[in-house]
Scaffold this active site. Structure first.
Site, PDB file in Angstrom:
ATOM      1  CE1 TYR A   1      26.128 -21.035 -26.267  1.00  0.00           C
ATOM      2  CE2 TYR A   1      26.921 -21.034 -23.992  1.00  0.00           C
ATOM      3  CZ  TYR A   1      25.878 -21.071 -24.906  1.00  0.00           C
ATOM      4  OH  TYR A   1      24.592 -21.129 -24.459  1.00  0.00           O
TER       5      TYR A   1
ATOM      6  CD  GLU B   1      24.079 -19.138 -21.589  1.00  0.00           C
ATOM      7  OE1 GLU B   1      24.770 -20.134 -21.841  1.00  0.00           O
ATOM      8  OE2 GLU B   1      22.888 -19.016 -21.946  1.00  0.00           O
TER       9      GLU B   1
ATOM     10  CG  ASP C   1      23.670 -24.841 -27.329  1.00  0.00           C
ATOM     11  OD1 ASP C   1      23.329 -24.904 -28.523  1.00  0.00           O
ATOM     12  OD2 ASP C   1      22.964 -25.262 -26.396  1.00  0.00           O
TER      13      ASP C   1
END
Ligand code: SF4
Length: 310
Positions: A112, A32, A130
């Protein structure tokens, strides 16, 4: 709609992405962070496997020196990501927290990333937002310029509480493969019958025209005993990295130049021969350069030197 979305995902999703087929949280977190500003293919094929081979666990990352972490991150850009990854590993050692709120307190983890870790790592019931998912949600509910809060509210409305992980991954892939920023393939979309924005999908896509800034950079190249002089970068962005010394251009010492794009900058980089290195310079032999913490720009500068120069 949830069922159709999952059926589409089962058949068309990017299941081959290596961080999707694991139960360990650390690789999910690492992927990520890497994916924040880097394309999926580069992360999947190059940086993710190399970094993971070097630092296979959160603890191994915590025990490393910052210079080693930056060297492994070399070429990926946005080096604060690597420094924050390292700080977070040091703070957590063996395991990342399970709660969204606790994750948010860690360096480099925003809303996020916290939700992605909770959902993709810990299988919690949360919407993940996202860029791709945001685009799908905006079109699905015909939202023009919605706030983050509104987007989260709408995404939560369609969240599949039984399979939040697969649901969010499916939306992510739908945005990436079907609900494209330009010319979305609505005829292939499993959500077409519910989509309120399908008549004018581009109305719901923010397309900000980027303004690029041209800039010239001049670097000195000083070679002695087959080694090149590098200095520590200043400023927060490249802290801990090595760079060539910046100089004023010297016309008769010109070596070469090249173009480089970096965020909004379009750089023309010119290299000049330098007789004297700054006092604080460290001397690096060619064989040690691949282990040195260098940005893509500096790697490119060294690669652009004429052959046999170094
Ligand atoms: S129908 Fe078209 S605009 Fe709507 S979500 Fe699907 S691809 Fe996107």
């Amino acid at each position: 709609m949830q069922k159709r979305l999952l059926q589409w995902y089962e058949k068309n999703g990017r299941h081959e992405l290596p961080w999707r087929n694991i139960t360990d949280i650390y690789p999910v977190y690492l992927s990520e962070i890497m994916l924040q500003q880097t394309q999926v293919n580069r992360v999947r094929d190059e940086y993710y496997p190399q970094f993971l081979a070097k630092f296979p666990t959160l603890k191994s990352l915590a025990d490393a020196q910052e210079s080693e972490v930056l060297a492994a991150w070399s070429g990926l850009g946005y080096y604060s990501r690597a420094r924050n990854l390292h700080k977070t590993a040091k703070l957590c050692k063996n395991e990342l927290p399970k709660s969204y709120e606790e994750l948010l307190k860690l360096p480099g983890i925003g809303s996020y990333t916290a939700s992605a870790i909770c959902v993709f790592g810990y299988h919690q019931n949360l919407p993940v937002l996202d860029t791709n998912i945001k685009r799908v949600i905006k079109r699905l509910f015909a939202l023009i310029d919605p706030s983050e809060k509104e987007l989260t509210r709408q995404a939560a409305k369609v969240l599949n509480n039984k399979e939040p992980r697969a649901h969010n991954l499916a939306l992510m892939d739908l945005g990436s493969l079907v609900c494209l920023p330009k010319n979305p393939k609505c005829q292939e979309c499993p959500l077409v019958s519910e989509c309120q924005g399908r008549e004018e999908p581009e109305l719901y896509t923010q397309t900000q025209k980027r303004r690029y800034k041209a800039m010239d950079l001049f670097y000195g190249v000083c070679i002695s005993d087959g080694k090149i002089a590098l200095i520590e970068s200043d400023g927060n962005m490249y802290k801990g990295m090595l760079t060539l010394p910046k100089i004023d251009p010297i016309e008769d010492a010109y070596i070469t130049s090249f173009k480089h794009a970096y965020t909004k900058y379009r750089l023309t980089v010119k290299l000049y021969r330098c007789e004297e290195a700054p006092q604080e310079a460290v001397w690096i032999a060619p064989y040690a350069l691949h282990n040195a913490p260098l940005s893509s720009l500096i790697k490119k500068a060294i690669a652009n030197l004429p052959s046999n120069y170094l």
